[in-house]
Design a protein around this motif. Structure first.
Motif, PDB file in Angstrom:
ATOM      1  N   ILE A 566       0.849  -1.190   0.000  1.00  0.00           N
ATOM      2  CA  ILE A 566       0.000   0.000   0.000  1.00  0.00           C
ATOM      3  C   ILE A 566       0.882   1.235   0.000  1.00  0.00           C
ATOM      4  O   ILE A 566       1.904   1.280   0.690  1.00  0.00           O
ATOM      5  N   GLU A 567       0.503   2.245  -0.775  1.00  0.00           N
ATOM      6  CA  GLU A 567       1.230   3.503  -0.740  1.00  0.00           C
ATOM      7  C   GLU A 567       1.173   4.094   0.668  1.00  0.00           C
ATOM      8  O   GLU A 567       0.153   3.994   1.353  1.00  0.00           O
ATOM      9  N   LYS A 568       2.264   4.741   1.086  1.00  0.00           N
ATOM     10  CA  LYS A 568       2.337   5.304   2.427  1.00  0.00           C
ATOM     11  C   LYS A 568       1.172   6.244   2.720  1.00  0.00           C
ATOM     12  O   LYS A 568       0.603   6.240   3.810  1.00  0.00           O
ATOM     13  N   ALA A 569       0.786   7.046   1.719  1.00  0.00           N
ATOM     14  CA  ALA A 569      -0.292   8.008   1.910  1.00  0.00           C
ATOM     15  C   ALA A 569      -1.649   7.346   2.092  1.00  0.00           C
ATOM     16  O   ALA A 569      -2.591   7.972   2.573  1.00  0.00           O
ATOM     17  N   HIS A 570      -1.770   6.066   1.695  1.00  0.00           N
ATOM     18  CA  HIS A 570      -3.049   5.365   1.775  1.00  0.00           C
ATOM     19  C   HIS A 570      -3.124   4.413   2.968  1.00  0.00           C
ATOM     20  O   HIS A 570      -4.065   3.626   3.074  1.00  0.00           O
ATOM     21  N   ALA A 571      -2.132   4.459   3.845  1.00  0.00           N
ATOM     22  CA  ALA A 571      -2.119   3.557   4.994  1.00  0.00           C
ATOM     23  C   ALA A 571      -3.352   3.760   5.867  1.00  0.00           C
ATOM     24  O   ALA A 571      -3.837   4.876   6.032  1.00  0.00           O
ATOM     25  N   GLN A 572      -3.857   2.647   6.422  1.00  0.00           N
ATOM     26  CA  GLN A 572      -5.015   2.682   7.304  1.00  0.00           C
ATOM     27  C   GLN A 572      -4.697   1.938   8.596  1.00  0.00           C
ATOM     28  O   GLN A 572      -3.822   1.066   8.618  1.00  0.00           O
ATOM     29  N   PRO A 573      -5.405   2.271   9.686  1.00  0.00           N
ATOM     30  CA  PRO A 573      -5.199   1.530  10.938  1.00  0.00           C
ATOM     31  C   PRO A 573      -5.361   0.026  10.708  1.00  0.00           C
ATOM     32  O   PRO A 573      -6.287  -0.406  10.025  1.00  0.00           O
ATOM     33  N   GLY A 574      -4.445  -0.757  11.270  1.00  0.00           N
ATOM     34  CA  GLY A 574      -4.480  -2.199  11.105  1.00  0.00           C
ATOM     35  C   GLY A 574      -3.515  -2.708  10.060  1.00  0.00           C
ATOM     36  O   GLY A 574      -3.243  -3.912   9.987  1.00  0.00           O
ATOM     37  N   ASP A 575      -2.958  -1.817   9.218  1.00  0.00           N
ATOM     38  CA  ASP A 575      -1.952  -2.230   8.245  1.00  0.00           C
ATOM     39  C   ASP A 575      -0.640  -2.531   8.959  1.00  0.00           C
ATOM     40  O   ASP A 575      -0.393  -2.049  10.072  1.00  0.00           O
ATOM     41  N   LEU A 576       0.209  -3.307   8.312  1.00  0.00           N
ATOM     42  CA  LEU A 576       1.555  -3.556   8.819  1.00  0.00           C
ATOM     43  C   LEU A 576       2.505  -2.543   8.196  1.00  0.00           C
ATOM     44  O   LEU A 576       2.408  -2.246   6.999  1.00  0.00           O
ATOM     45  N   VAL A 577       3.433  -2.018   8.989  1.00  0.00           N
ATOM     46  CA  VAL A 577       4.448  -1.112   8.460  1.00  0.00           C
ATOM     47  C   VAL A 577       5.816  -1.731   8.713  1.00  0.00           C
ATOM     48  O   VAL A 577       6.115  -2.174   9.827  1.00  0.00           O
ATOM     49  N   PHE A 578       6.635  -1.796   7.663  1.00  0.00           N
ATOM     50  CA  PHE A 578       7.933  -2.460   7.743  1.00  0.00           C
ATOM     51  C   PHE A 578       9.072  -1.448   7.615  1.00  0.00           C
ATOM     52  O   PHE A 578       8.963  -0.428   6.919  1.00  0.00           O
ATOM     53  N   PHE A 579      10.177  -1.763   8.294  1.00  0.00           N
ATOM     54  CA  PHE A 579      11.365  -0.915   8.294  1.00  0.00           C
ATOM     55  C   PHE A 579      12.569  -1.755   7.872  1.00  0.00           C
ATOM     56  O   PHE A 579      12.575  -2.981   8.033  1.00  0.00           O
ATOM     57  N   GLN A 580      13.590  -1.099   7.359  1.00  0.00           N
ATOM     58  CA  GLN A 580      14.775  -1.814   6.892  1.00  0.00           C
ATOM     59  C   GLN A 580      16.051  -1.168   7.429  1.00  0.00           C
ATOM     60  O   GLN A 580      16.069   0.018   7.762  1.00  0.00           O
ATOM     61  N   GLY A 581      17.100  -1.993   7.529  1.00  0.00           N
ATOM     62  CA  GLY A 581      18.404  -1.472   7.902  1.00  0.00           C
ATOM     63  C   GLY A 581      18.566  -1.066   9.345  1.00  0.00           C
ATOM     64  O   GLY A 581      19.467  -0.294   9.670  1.00  0.00           O
ATOM     65  N   THR A 582      17.728  -1.574  10.261  1.00  0.00           N
ATOM     66  CA  THR A 582      17.864  -1.185  11.666  1.00  0.00           C
ATOM     67  C   THR A 582      19.029  -1.908  12.334  1.00  0.00           C
ATOM     68  O   THR A 582      19.800  -1.302  13.063  1.00  0.00           O
ATOM     69  N   TYR A 583      19.151  -3.186  12.102  1.00  0.00           N
ATOM     70  CA  TYR A 583      20.297  -3.929  12.630  1.00  0.00           C
ATOM     71  C   TYR A 583      20.910  -4.832  11.575  1.00  0.00           C
ATOM     72  O   TYR A 583      21.950  -5.436  11.782  1.00  0.00           O
ATOM     73  N   ARG A 584      20.250  -4.917  10.429  1.00  0.00           N
ATOM     74  CA  ARG A 584      20.769  -5.689   9.307  1.00  0.00           C
ATOM     75  C   ARG A 584      20.189  -5.091   8.030  1.00  0.00           C
ATOM     76  O   ARG A 584      19.226  -4.325   8.064  1.00  0.00           O
ATOM     77  N   SER A 585      20.772  -5.424   6.903  1.00  0.00           N
ATOM     78  CA  SER A 585      20.238  -4.922   5.644  1.00  0.00           C
ATOM     79  C   SER A 585      18.914  -5.617   5.346  1.00  0.00           C
ATOM     80  O   SER A 585      18.656  -6.716   5.806  1.00  0.00           O
ATOM     81  N   GLY A 586      18.061  -4.964   4.554  1.00  0.00           N
ATOM     82  CA  GLY A 586      16.759  -5.531   4.229  1.00  0.00           C
ATOM     83  C   GLY A 586      15.765  -5.339   5.353  1.00  0.00           C
ATOM     84  O   GLY A 586      16.017  -4.635   6.340  1.00  0.00           O
ATOM     85  N   VAL A 587      14.601  -5.984   5.226  1.00  0.00           N
ATOM     86  CA  VAL A 587      13.545  -5.833   6.216  1.00  0.00           C
ATOM     87  C   VAL A 587      14.031  -6.312   7.586  1.00  0.00           C
ATOM     88  O   VAL A 587      14.612  -7.387   7.705  1.00  0.00           O
ATOM     89  N   SER A 588      13.803  -5.492   8.633  1.00  0.00           N
ATOM     90  CA  SER A 588      14.358  -5.845   9.941  1.00  0.00           C
ATOM     91  C   SER A 588      13.474  -5.434  11.116  1.00  0.00           C
ATOM     92  O   SER A 588      13.820  -5.716  12.259  1.00  0.00           O
ATOM     93  N   HIS A 589      12.349  -4.753  10.853  1.00  0.00           N
ATOM     94  CA  HIS A 589      11.466  -4.347  11.943  1.00  0.00           C
ATOM     95  C   HIS A 589      10.055  -4.182  11.399  1.00  0.00           C
ATOM     96  O   HIS A 589       9.872  -3.879  10.217  1.00  0.00           O
ATOM     97  N   VAL A 590       9.058  -4.392  12.265  1.00  0.00           N
ATOM     98  CA  VAL A 590       7.662  -4.299  11.829  1.00  0.00           C
ATOM     99  C   VAL A 590       6.802  -3.732  12.956  1.00  0.00           C
ATOM    100  O   VAL A 590       7.089  -3.939  14.139  1.00  0.00           O
TER     101      VAL A 590
END
Length: 630
Positions: A566-590
């Motif tokens: 989903i585009e960031k601007a279209h996010a709704q409550p209940g969606d999952l949001v993912f982050f990358q590069g927090t402690y490793r490359s690629g997806v690493s937090h949710v």
């Protein structure tokens, strides 16, 4: 943003703490009814906050003062102005007890959003321009010097725009700046070394001090394998034994079989986990000008707090009898908000080098396709000898023409292509040409220029047939109105999926469950037993969704493949949001989206489980994508 009041002569005001309420160009002193005042700040927030508790009745039947939203409050301490802000909230009960929440005027930076298009502008110039446009009073603005070549930003708050500009300045010059508000005026101050001396001593000013150090989460060795988990083709190891003993983290990464990649990941993980975790807090008698963002010098032998520290967050409390105490969260480093600039994609009028990328298009792509590139001007492939005309009779056009096997993809088909290794060629194409070598799951993308076609070479791509064509006549008809057809298809593919009533109800339940755990969990890497009070980010999201009757699987790598992007601007409550590069490359937090721009997640730093922004600060910098699984 509020009625301008003539400055008072504070010399006539009595000492200690004074609260002044401004309305309709009149002033009212609240001193006699005040119970408690708390003023707090955080380097990660746009403004300082003041909460004032008072008894607004003398007879239990009527209010003494009618508090109105949007009016101004000023706090004086020993005749010096300590805080000035605007009333945003009022919470009162049947006993006449009221608590008002007041934000300093910098709050308007986060309450206004806009679009800007600026070339060769400094961050300080941008701040002045934005302030003038929105009627925000400014004071001292340090010259940031660095000219940012281009800032095209849409749909972000003024605060985000300023942080982006300051981040670009820091990257170019190394100098950091902080926003503050002084007597109602927005100011920009260059970060300097320690200037305030705070000697913390028992029997003098110390109330409490704590230095927490833990190796519970330390890993002294990291081992990563790839290929088959029980018969790996590659193994990478970083670290070994240390003064803490051997504490190894193992994980299997099936996404790559490249020895360099997994060794880099192992090194990154070790670097993130091989140091003890520290937390430093002091509570002392209050000093009014020690606030978040400034540097102080602390000395306390028993806790080991010695040297220069930055104040990350502060809370000053004043009781009705004038006692002033403060709590400070301090650190050796100053973690100011940081937000990378993401320039909008620009189209090249020639159509030769820059393609209208469509990497975010949501389509059902199929892997296993091979793509090559051709330029008919270098030698037509359709056998007609006419390098300007396709096999279906249309005129060739970069950004549109695609050669296919018409037995597999009929002429006139609208095709979405994803080129993972060269995303600039992602996009929507029209199947209108062919060639002798184009058979089966093979396509040829029209790219202008010998160098460009050679650079493209032969690549693995993903293909999705958006609309199946009916033949050459269909290809000619679609080509004649390609710009409008392409725009319509892009809008359809990028439109946010609508939630059904049932999905909306589940989303609400997910958010309610997630919010119920704020402040109640501890972080434990790899932990899945949230019911016991400990876990990690994906263990938390798995547990919350499971409580709502939905299984999203374990681990961020599994969860990021669920649902639709989903585009960031279209996010709704209940969606999952993912982050990358927090402690490793690629997806690493949710985390779980709770409202536009915010999510709840379980992270490794305090407060472990809380609501935070995914568009600004540290998490804004690490944002990866939004997924809708409902």
């Amino acid at each position: 943003m509020s009625n301008e009041i003539k400055e008072l002569d504070y010399s006539s005001v009595r000492p200690q703490i004074n609260v002044i309420y401004y309305t309709d160009k009149k002033i009212t002193y609240l001193d006699g009814i005040i119970q408690d005042i708390s003023i707090s700040g955080d380097v990660a927030k746009s403004c300082r906050t003041c909460e004032i508790a008072f008894k607004n009745t003398s007879d239990g039947r009527s209010r003494l003062i009618d508090i109105k939203m949007g009016k101004e409050i000023r706090i004086l301490y020993n005749k010096n102005e300590l805080f000035r802000g605007i009333i945003f909230n009022n919470d009162r009960n049947e006993r006449g007890e009221e608590t008002i929440t007041v934000y300093d005027p910098n709050v308007y930076l986060s309450k206004n959003s806009d679009v800007i298009k600026e070339n060769n502008i400094t961050a300080s110039e941008l701040i002045k321009k934005l302030a003038k446009s929105f009627g925000i009073k400014i004071g001292r603005i340090d010259n940031t010097g660095h000219k940012i070549p281009k800032l095209y930003i849409a749909g972000k708050t003024l605060y985000d725009m300023i942080i982006i500009a300051l981040t670009e300045t820091q990257k170019a010059t190394g100098q950091r700046y902080m926003l503050r508000n002084n007597k109602g005026a927005l100011e920009l101050i260059a970060v300097k070394t320690a200037t305030k001396w705070l000697r913390v001593e028992g029997g003098r000013n110390l109330i409490s001090a704590s230095y927490k150090e833990s190796i519970d989460e330390v890993k002294t060795k990291v081992k990563i394998t790839s290929g088959d988990e029980f018969n790996p083709t590659q193994t990478a190891v970083a670290g070994g034994t240390s003064e803490y003993g051997t504490m190894q983290h193992y994980e299997h990464n099936s996404d790559t079989n490249n020895a360099t990649n997994i060794q880099t990941l192992a090194n990154q993980l070790l670097n993130a986990w091989n140091k003890p975790k520290t937390e430093m807090d002091v509570e002392t008698l209050g000093v009014a000008d020690i606030v978040s963002g400034i540097a102080i010098i602390v000395q306390n032998a028993l806790t080991g707090l010695k040297g220069s520290f930055f104040v990350l967050a502060d809370n000053h409390r004043f009781t009705a009898d004038g006692v002033h105490t403060m709590s400070l969260k301090i650190s050796k480093t100053l973690d100011l908000p940081y937000q990378e600039y993401e320039p909008p994609q620009e189209n090249n009028s020639s159509g030769y080098d820059i393609y209208e990328g469509g990497s975010t298009l949501k389509a059902n792509y199929e892997s296993g396709w091979i793509a090559t590139a051709y330029d008919p001007a270098l030698g037509g492939i359709n056998g007609s000898g006419d390098y300007k005309t396709t096999a279906s009779g249309t005129k060739v056009q970069a950004n549109r023409t695609l050669a296919v096997d018409p037995k597999v993809i009929p002429y006139g088909s609208i095709v979405a292509i994803k080129v993972p290794s060269m995303p600039q060629y992602d996009g929507i194409y029209l199947a209108e040409d062919t060639g002798g070598a184009i058979k089966g799951k093979r396509i040829d993308i029209l790219i202008r220029g010998k160098k460009n076609t050679a650079n493209f070479g032969r690549r693995q791509v993903q293909v999705a047939i958006i609309e199946k064509g009916q033949g050459k006549a269909d290809a000619r008809a679609i080509a004649s109105k390609w710009p409008s057809t392409k725009k319509k298809i892009q809008e359809q593919l990028n439109a946010p999926p609508k939630q059904s009533a049932a999905a909306s109800s589940k989303a609400q339940k997910v958010v309610e469950i997630a919010n119920s755990y704020k402040g109640d969990l501890k972080y434990k890497f790899g932990g899945k037993n949230i019911a016991s009070g400990k876990g990690d980010c994906s263990g938390f999201t798995y547990y919350v969704y499971k409580q709502a009757g939905i299984d999203i699987g374990h681990g961020t790598s599994t969860q990021v493949a669920k649902g639709k992007r989903i585009e960031k601007a279209h996010a709704q409550p209940g969606d999952l949001v993912f982050f990358q590069g927090t402690y490793r490359s690629g997806v690493s937090h949710v985390g779980i989206v709770t409202r536009q721009g915010y999510c709840v997640s379980l992270k490794s730093s305090e407060p472990f489980c809380d609501e935070h922004s995914y568009t600004t600060g540290y998490w804004g910098k690490k944002f990866m994508e939004i997924r809708r699984v409902l």
